[in-house]
Design a protein around this motif. Structure first.
Motif, PDB file in Angstrom:
ATOM      1  N   GLY A 128     -33.961  17.335  57.058  1.00  0.00           N
ATOM      2  CA  GLY A 128     -35.046  18.128  56.947  1.00  0.00           C
ATOM      3  C   GLY A 128     -35.086  19.374  57.219  1.00  0.00           C
ATOM      4  O   GLY A 128     -35.992  20.388  57.254  1.00  0.00           O
ATOM      5  N   ILE A 129     -33.876  20.001  57.799  1.00  0.00           N
ATOM      6  CA  ILE A 129     -33.831  21.330  58.119  1.00  0.00           C
ATOM      7  C   ILE A 129     -32.563  21.894  57.274  1.00  0.00           C
ATOM      8  O   ILE A 129     -31.373  21.398  57.384  1.00  0.00           O
ATOM      9  N   PHE A 130     -32.949  23.126  56.605  1.00  0.00           N
ATOM     10  CA  PHE A 130     -32.130  23.919  55.614  1.00  0.00           C
ATOM     11  C   PHE A 130     -31.623  25.338  56.007  1.00  0.00           C
ATOM     12  O   PHE A 130     -32.796  25.680  56.732  1.00  0.00           O
ATOM     13  N   ALA A 131     -30.790  25.811  55.937  1.00  0.00           N
ATOM     14  CA  ALA A 131     -30.430  27.249  56.166  1.00  0.00           C
ATOM     15  C   ALA A 131     -29.971  27.939  55.003  1.00  0.00           C
ATOM     16  O   ALA A 131     -28.892  27.448  54.280  1.00  0.00           O
ATOM     17  N   CYS A 132     -30.180  29.253  55.069  1.00  0.00           N
ATOM     18  CA  CYS A 132     -29.873  30.201  54.004  1.00  0.00           C
ATOM     19  C   CYS A 132     -29.620  31.526  54.372  1.00  0.00           C
ATOM     20  O   CYS A 132     -30.103  32.051  55.201  1.00  0.00           O
ATOM     21  N   GLY A 133     -29.102  32.265  53.611  1.00  0.00           N
ATOM     22  CA  GLY A 133     -28.647  33.562  53.867  1.00  0.00           C
ATOM     23  C   GLY A 133     -27.737  34.035  54.957  1.00  0.00           C
ATOM     24  O   GLY A 133     -26.677  32.926  55.067  1.00  0.00           O
ATOM     25  N   ASP A 134     -27.725  35.273  55.556  1.00  0.00           N
ATOM     26  CA  ASP A 134     -26.894  35.557  56.451  1.00  0.00           C
ATOM     27  C   ASP A 134     -26.899  34.595  57.882  1.00  0.00           C
ATOM     28  O   ASP A 134     -25.671  34.854  58.592  1.00  0.00           O
ATOM     29  N   VAL A 135     -27.817  33.993  57.985  1.00  0.00           N
ATOM     30  CA  VAL A 135     -27.761  33.339  59.172  1.00  0.00           C
ATOM     31  C   VAL A 135     -26.695  32.084  59.231  1.00  0.00           C
ATOM     32  O   VAL A 135     -26.343  31.556  60.189  1.00  0.00           O
ATOM     33  N   GLN A 136     -26.155  31.910  57.966  1.00  0.00           N
ATOM     34  CA  GLN A 136     -25.247  30.944  57.698  1.00  0.00           C
ATOM     35  C   GLN A 136     -24.039  31.430  57.073  1.00  0.00           C
ATOM     36  O   GLN A 136     -23.031  30.571  56.693  1.00  0.00           O
ATOM     37  N   ASP A 137     -24.099  32.618  56.935  1.00  0.00           N
ATOM     38  CA  ASP A 137     -22.975  33.294  56.253  1.00  0.00           C
ATOM     39  C   ASP A 137     -22.322  34.800  56.663  1.00  0.00           C
ATOM     40  O   ASP A 137     -23.107  35.606  56.708  1.00  0.00           O
ATOM     41  N   HIS A 138     -21.165  34.408  57.326  1.00  0.00           N
ATOM     42  CA  HIS A 138     -20.503  35.851  57.897  1.00  0.00           C
ATOM     43  C   HIS A 138     -19.622  36.444  56.765  1.00  0.00           C
ATOM     44  O   HIS A 138     -18.787  37.391  57.414  1.00  0.00           O
ATOM     45  N   ILE A 139     -19.370  35.714  55.856  1.00  0.00           N
ATOM     46  CA  ILE A 139     -18.270  36.210  54.773  1.00  0.00           C
ATOM     47  C   ILE A 139     -18.946  37.240  53.808  1.00  0.00           C
ATOM     48  O   ILE A 139     -18.424  38.468  53.662  1.00  0.00           O
TER      49      ILE A 139
END
Lengths: 320, 103
Positions: free
Chosen positions: A281-292
């Protein structure tokens, strides 16, 4: 008073606002908790609020200003009914569904929202050097915002710390004002993209201090120079500059989710099967989950993915 | 809300007991974000606090005189003397917390 919402989106950079556009168009009436006004990248609109022209966002042949692009994103989300709340999230309780969310303007009492699903799009912020008096000298020579402060360094000699795209962009921008811009980098080669490197190297006002790190800031009320340490020989030298712009990288804004969502060693949120986090139920997107990749367009793309994942998950929970 | 210039700055200091000066420029994103907040504060505190806007592009002398090197910078003047200096944008509540003790 606590309000119920189907979707709460935390963060309002390209990822959060794209998720808002998509969930709003799917009639999920998202609430975007967009952050608080500041002069750092931790503000509504995110890191692009501190940039000038963005040349690589598809669809804008002649480029577009970062703040203008973000204000367009926001207006588009609003047009489809997304609601905005200007505050920071201070606490999330994910132990039960719906999830409880507290915001900076409400205190510690009742939660501000109960959300069936959360999309985390809190992004990343610039890392500071961590040398003595750095914070004290912000606004007195040390800067986190080249576009805000470059103007004041007209005719002066300044330095940019970092070897990535943002360091090259800032250095190139700052040559509009400064007589000389030193790029201080701790390695002997840059990690910036070729086009940004070429532009910086071709600029006669830019020079490079390789294998160097800033170990001390010199000056009383205002910056007068820095002490550099050679990362190979350990030798120290002084560089007289009145301005120091820091662009050495980013760290994710994940403090509120620690102990709740799985993260990697650098505290980026780990996602699987698209944008799902370790909590259903919790999704994540953008730089918070992408350091590449860390681009506006990839953040927007993953914001769209999070919105679609959320919509499908909400449908499956309701159907089941 | 009054528009300040290099030429009118000292007079504004004399005629306003409590003057909050916003050093800003058209090209500064964070400045744009606090502009509506300052307008609100100006209305709410009318008669007690005057808000002055100084465009640093056209009024570099005053910016230099007060050693402004970053915008937005807000300086609160009480009877012509600077008593509070705030560098960087912030929310309305954070701004009011800082200013309140001088009202």
């Amino acid at each position: 008073m606590t309000r119920h919402t189907r979707v709460a989106i935390i963060g309002s950079g390209p990822a959060g606002l794209t998720a808002a556009i998509y969930t709003a168009r799917a009639n999920l009436n998202p609430i975007v908790i967009e952050g608080e006004i500041s002069s750092t990248s931790d503000q509504p609109g995110g890191q692009l609020m501190l940039t000038t022209e963005i040349e690589n966002f598809p669809g804008f042949i002649n480029g577009i200003d970062g703040p203008e692009l973000m204000s367009n994103f926001r207006a588009q989300a609003e047009r489809f009914g997304a609601e905005f709340h200007t505050a920071k999230v201070t606490r999330v309780d994910a132990s039960n569904r719906p999830f409880a969310i507290w915001t900076s303007d409400q205190g510690d009492g009742d939660a501000s929202y109960l959300a069936d699903a959360i999309i985390v799009a809190t992004g990343a912020r610039s890392i500071m050097l961590g040398v003595d008096r750095e914070i004290e000298l912000i606004g007195h020579g040390v800067s986190t915002c080249a576009t805000c402060d470059g103007f004041f360094f007209r005719g002066q000699e300044i330095a940019v710390v970092g070897g990535g795209d943002s360091a090259m962009e800032e250095a190139t921008f700052l040559t509009k004002f400064a007589t000389k811009v030193h790029i201080i980098h701790r390695r002997s080669e840059l990690r910036a993209s070729k086009i940004m490197q070429d532009r910086a190297r071709a600029n006669p006002k830019i020079s490079f201090s390789w294998n160097s790190r800033v170990v001390e800031l010199i000056g009383g009320d205002a910056l007068e120079g820095v002490v550099l340490e050679d990362t190979v020989t350990g030798e120290r030298s002084k560089l007289g500059v009145t301005g120091l712009f820091v662009a050495i990288g980013h760290e994710p804004n994940t403090a509120v989710f620690e102990g709740m969502l799985d993260m990697d060693s650098a505290k980026y949120i780990v996602t699987h099967d698209g944008t799902r986090t370790s909590v259903e139920g919790i999704f994540a997107c953008g730089d918070v989950q992408d350091h590449i990749y860390r681009q506006a367009i990839t953040a927007a793309g993953s914001g769209c993915m999070a919105a679609l994942d959320t919509e499908r998950w909400l449908e499956s929970v309701h159907a089941g | 809300m009054i528009v300040l210039r290099d030429t009118s700055f000292d007079e504004a200091l004399l005629t306003n007991d409590l003057l909050l000066v916003d050093f800003w420029a058209e090209w500064c994103g964070p400045c744009k974000m606090i502009a509506p907040i300052l307008e609100e504060i100006g209305k709410e505190k009318a008669g007690i606090l005057e808000i002055g806007k100084l465009d640093v592009d056209d009024n570099m002398n005053t910016a230099r005189r007060f050693e402004v090197m970053s915008i937005p910078t807000l300086i609160l003047f009480k009877k012509g003397e600077p008593v509070l200096r705030l560098v960087g944008a912030r929310s309305k509540s954070a701004l009011m917390r800082e200013i309140e003790t001088y009202l």
